[in-house]
Structure formats: C-alpha cells, structure tokens
Scaffold this motif. Sequence first.
Motif, PDB file in Angstrom:
ATOM      1  N   SER A  89     -12.361   5.936  -4.963  1.00  0.00           N
ATOM      2  CA  SER A  89     -11.823   5.248  -3.783  1.00  0.00           C
ATOM      3  C   SER A  89     -10.295   5.271  -3.795  1.00  0.00           C
ATOM      4  O   SER A  89      -9.658   5.574  -2.779  1.00  0.00           O
ATOM      5  CB  SER A  89     -12.321   3.804  -3.756  1.00  0.00           C
ATOM      6  OG  SER A  89     -11.744   3.088  -2.674  1.00  0.00           O
ATOM      7  N   PHE A  90      -9.702   4.994  -4.940  1.00  0.00           N
ATOM      8  CA  PHE A  90      -8.244   4.974  -5.040  1.00  0.00           C
ATOM      9  C   PHE A  90      -7.652   6.373  -4.888  1.00  0.00           C
ATOM     10  O   PHE A  90      -6.606   6.550  -4.250  1.00  0.00           O
ATOM     11  CB  PHE A  90      -7.798   4.344  -6.356  1.00  0.00           C
ATOM     12  CG  PHE A  90      -7.945   2.846  -6.404  1.00  0.00           C
ATOM     13  CD1 PHE A  90      -7.533   2.064  -5.333  1.00  0.00           C
ATOM     14  CD2 PHE A  90      -8.484   2.211  -7.514  1.00  0.00           C
ATOM     15  CE1 PHE A  90      -7.652   0.679  -5.361  1.00  0.00           C
ATOM     16  CE2 PHE A  90      -8.608   0.830  -7.558  1.00  0.00           C
ATOM     17  CZ  PHE A  90      -8.190   0.060  -6.480  1.00  0.00           C
ATOM     18  N   TYR A  91      -8.304   7.371  -5.496  1.00  0.00           N
ATOM     19  CA  TYR A  91      -7.811   8.747  -5.348  1.00  0.00           C
ATOM     20  C   TYR A  91      -7.819   9.159  -3.879  1.00  0.00           C
ATOM     21  O   TYR A  91      -6.869   9.773  -3.383  1.00  0.00           O
ATOM     22  CB  TYR A  91      -8.672   9.711  -6.154  1.00  0.00           C
ATOM     23  CG  TYR A  91      -8.294   9.830  -7.610  1.00  0.00           C
ATOM     24  CD1 TYR A  91      -7.008  10.216  -7.996  1.00  0.00           C
ATOM     25  CD2 TYR A  91      -9.225   9.581  -8.614  1.00  0.00           C
ATOM     26  CE1 TYR A  91      -6.663  10.331  -9.333  1.00  0.00           C
ATOM     27  CE2 TYR A  91      -8.891   9.695  -9.960  1.00  0.00           C
ATOM     28  CZ  TYR A  91      -7.611  10.071 -10.317  1.00  0.00           C
ATOM     29  OH  TYR A  91      -7.266  10.189 -11.642  1.00  0.00           O
ATOM     30  N   GLU A  92      -8.888   8.823  -3.191  1.00  0.00           N
ATOM     31  CA  GLU A  92      -9.004   9.204  -1.778  1.00  0.00           C
ATOM     32  C   GLU A  92      -7.899   8.562  -0.943  1.00  0.00           C
ATOM     33  O   GLU A  92      -7.297   9.212  -0.084  1.00  0.00           O
ATOM     34  CB  GLU A  92     -10.375   8.801  -1.241  1.00  0.00           C
ATOM     35  CG  GLU A  92     -10.643   9.273   0.169  1.00  0.00           C
ATOM     36  CD  GLU A  92     -12.064   8.999   0.630  1.00  0.00           C
ATOM     37  OE1 GLU A  92     -12.429   9.482   1.720  1.00  0.00           O
ATOM     38  OE2 GLU A  92     -12.809   8.302  -0.086  1.00  0.00           O
ATOM     39  N   ILE A  93      -7.633   7.291  -1.205  1.00  0.00           N
ATOM     40  CA  ILE A  93      -6.570   6.605  -0.472  1.00  0.00           C
ATOM     41  C   ILE A  93      -5.212   7.236  -0.787  1.00  0.00           C
ATOM     42  O   ILE A  93      -4.405   7.495   0.111  1.00  0.00           O
ATOM     43  CB  ILE A  93      -6.551   5.104  -0.814  1.00  0.00           C
ATOM     44  CG1 ILE A  93      -7.839   4.433  -0.335  1.00  0.00           C
ATOM     45  CG2 ILE A  93      -5.340   4.418  -0.171  1.00  0.00           C
ATOM     46  CD1 ILE A  93      -8.009   3.004  -0.826  1.00  0.00           C
ATOM     47  N   ALA A  94      -4.971   7.509  -2.075  1.00  0.00           N
ATOM     48  CA  ALA A  94      -3.692   8.086  -2.487  1.00  0.00           C
ATOM     49  C   ALA A  94      -3.453   9.434  -1.827  1.00  0.00           C
ATOM     50  O   ALA A  94      -2.358   9.715  -1.330  1.00  0.00           O
ATOM     51  CB  ALA A  94      -3.637   8.223  -4.006  1.00  0.00           C
TER      52      ALA A  94
ATOM     53  N   GLY B 279      -4.509  10.467   0.953  1.00  0.00           N
ATOM     54  CA  GLY B 279      -4.209  10.282   2.363  1.00  0.00           C
ATOM     55  C   GLY B 279      -2.819   9.732   2.638  1.00  0.00           C
ATOM     56  O   GLY B 279      -2.378   9.715   3.792  1.00  0.00           O
ATOM     57  N   LEU B 280      -2.123   9.297   1.588  1.00  0.00           N
ATOM     58  CA  LEU B 280      -0.814   8.673   1.773  1.00  0.00           C
ATOM     59  C   LEU B 280       0.355   9.575   1.396  1.00  0.00           C
ATOM     60  O   LEU B 280       1.499   9.120   1.374  1.00  0.00           O
ATOM     61  CB  LEU B 280      -0.732   7.378   0.949  1.00  0.00           C
ATOM     62  CG  LEU B 280      -1.587   6.207   1.444  1.00  0.00           C
ATOM     63  CD1 LEU B 280      -1.522   5.045   0.455  1.00  0.00           C
ATOM     64  CD2 LEU B 280      -1.147   5.747   2.828  1.00  0.00           C
TER      65      LEU B 280
ATOM     66  N   TYR C 296      -1.545   3.499  -5.455  1.00  0.00           N
ATOM     67  CA  TYR C 296      -2.955   3.877  -5.497  1.00  0.00           C
ATOM     68  C   TYR C 296      -3.213   4.997  -6.502  1.00  0.00           C
ATOM     69  O   TYR C 296      -4.285   5.056  -7.118  1.00  0.00           O
ATOM     70  CB  TYR C 296      -3.432   4.276  -4.107  1.00  0.00           C
ATOM     71  CG  TYR C 296      -3.661   3.086  -3.208  1.00  0.00           C
ATOM     72  CD1 TYR C 296      -4.617   2.135  -3.518  1.00  0.00           C
ATOM     73  CD2 TYR C 296      -2.888   2.888  -2.061  1.00  0.00           C
ATOM     74  CE1 TYR C 296      -4.816   1.019  -2.719  1.00  0.00           C
ATOM     75  CE2 TYR C 296      -3.081   1.780  -1.248  1.00  0.00           C
ATOM     76  CZ  TYR C 296      -4.051   0.845  -1.584  1.00  0.00           C
ATOM     77  OH  TYR C 296      -4.241  -0.252  -0.796  1.00  0.00           O
ATOM     78  N   ARG C 297      -2.239   5.878  -6.698  1.00  0.00           N
ATOM     79  CA  ARG C 297      -2.379   6.926  -7.708  1.00  0.00           C
ATOM     80  C   ARG C 297      -2.542   6.302  -9.090  1.00  0.00           C
ATOM     81  O   ARG C 297      -3.407   6.725  -9.878  1.00  0.00           O
ATOM     82  CB  ARG C 297      -1.141   7.830  -7.678  1.00  0.00           C
ATOM     83  CG  ARG C 297      -1.129   8.934  -8.707  1.00  0.00           C
ATOM     84  CD  ARG C 297       0.132   9.767  -8.580  1.00  0.00           C
ATOM     85  NE  ARG C 297       1.326   9.028  -8.947  1.00  0.00           N
ATOM     86  CZ  ARG C 297       1.788   8.938 -10.194  1.00  0.00           C
ATOM     87  NH1 ARG C 297       1.142   9.532 -11.185  1.00  0.00           N
ATOM     88  NH2 ARG C 297       2.887   8.270 -10.450  1.00  0.00           N
TER      89      ARG C 297
ATOM     90  N   GLU D 237       0.839  -1.194   0.000  1.00  0.00           N
ATOM     91  CA  GLU D 237       0.000   0.000   0.000  1.00  0.00           C
ATOM     92  C   GLU D 237       0.879   1.250   0.000  1.00  0.00           C
ATOM     93  O   GLU D 237       1.396   1.654   1.041  1.00  0.00           O
ATOM     94  CB  GLU D 237      -0.920  -0.004   1.220  1.00  0.00           C
ATOM     95  CG  GLU D 237      -1.877  -1.192   1.241  1.00  0.00           C
ATOM     96  CD  GLU D 237      -2.814  -1.170   2.425  1.00  0.00           C
ATOM     97  OE1 GLU D 237      -4.032  -1.086   2.217  1.00  0.00           O
ATOM     98  OE2 GLU D 237      -2.314  -1.227   3.577  1.00  0.00           O
TER      99      GLU D 237
END
Length: 280
Positions: A159-164, A166-167, A141-142, A136
């Motif tokens: 969903s992936f943009y949001e996770i990216a 946050g990282l 994720y980007r 991860e």
Amino acid sequence: MRKVWMAPLCLAGLALLGGCGESMRAQTARAIDSVQSIDQENMAEMMLAVSDPAEAIQYFTAQSQAHPDRIIFRRGLARSLMRSGQAEQSIPVWQTVIAHPEATMDDRVDMAEAFIRANNWAQAEATLNAIPPTHETFNRYRLEAMVADSRQQWARADSFYEIAVGLTPTPASTLNNWGYSKLTRGDTRGAERLFLEALQHDRTLFTAKNNLVLARAARRDYELPLIEMTQGERAELLYTMALAAIRQGDVSIGRNLLQDAVATNPQHFEAAANALAALG
C-alpha cells in the motif's frame, strides 16, 4: 507673529527628517540582512547540490558554529553527513534540527531515513509514527514502505509503495525497491513486472536489470530478458544468472553462462573467469 509660528514648524520639519532618516536606516539594515540571508541560503543549496560531501561537511560545520541559531546550516550538515555515508553521525544533528522552532515535518522524515540507514528500524518507525498522517509526501511513504518491509507487513508495504510511486515523477528506484520486496517474498512474477516497469521509467537503472535477471532465474528461466543493455551489462547479467543457476544446482547451465559472460565482456572479466576456474 510669523517668526513665532515658523520656529515650531521648522523644528517639526527637522524632527520629521530625523525620523525619516532613522526609518530609512532601519529599512536599509533589514534589506541588507535579507540579502545576506538569501545569499546564505543559496550558498547552502549549492553546497548540498554540487560540492564534495567532505567539503560540505566542513562548510556546514563552520557555519553552524558561527550561526548556531540558523537551522539551515544544521540541516545542511545533517544532510551532508548522510550523503557521505555517515548516517549514524547525522542523527544527533537531526535531533538538534527538529528541536529548532523552525523545524518542519520534512526534517522529521529525513531523520527517520537516517535511522533506517543506521539500521535502527525501531527508532525509524517511532519517528514516522510521530508525524501527522496529513503530511503526505513521497519520501514519507517510501520510508513507511521500507519499515513495513522490515516487519514483513507485506500488505501494508504494498500500500505504501503504491502511494509513493503515485507521488513522484521519477518512480524507477521505488519500483525497483518494491520489486525486490516482492522477490524476497517469493513472488517472482510480481517482482519481474515491477522491475520491467522501473526500466520503463529509467532504462539505465542497472540494479533493476540485475534484479530482473534474479527474478527470472529464481523460476529457472535462464534467458536474458529483452531489455536495453550494453555489452558490459550483458556480461554482468550473464554472470548474475550463472551464479543463481549454480546455487540452484544447475551447475552445467551455470558453467555455460559463465563462459558466455567471459566471452561477452569487452574487457577481462576476472570474477567470471575465477568462478569458471573454481568449477573445474
């Protein structure tokens, strides 16, 4: 009797000294190899960080030929090719990198990015799918978000943009990409919110400013947003808004915006002047 015992002791002492000498030479050799390895890694990092891409390609090509077993040089060559805009040429190099026993999951992620830049979305998706979900990282994720966008899997992309986002401590460009994704779907208000959020993180990101204007113009809102901009940027944004207005049939508004763009630009604004002349 003393002489009989002294001889073996002396011989033993000589053997120990000889063993110590061999051990010290081996340790010295290992230390030199270690220093050389560190120097090579530092040089590789420096070439990637500050050198001209063409110079880096030349350096890493030579080093890869001289040290074919060192993954660091092949990895550097692949990254340098990508930096120079030669994503397609980097792919065979990435394939040799991931075949190396010291390859990492990040190398696979980088290869997926090379496929995306080469417009090979199917291979990019296959490469990402082969990476365990436990890996991860922001970059993973980007890229997953971009692949989902290409397949118009909007919920998955969000969903992936949001996770990216946050990282990473610097999410501006990712927020801009996410906003552009929303814009292509027709969600202009969602796009505008994301462009504004991107500018909160990086006030200098002109692409986000330009996209923000496009999102507003798509709703026929032809007022410039209240954001920080230089005089030159203001002229460029007025020009962008003018073209959007003309495409939507608001020709008189577009003409006025072009006139403002020409008047605002501190230098001659040839593109805007030509567009204005074309309107007659």
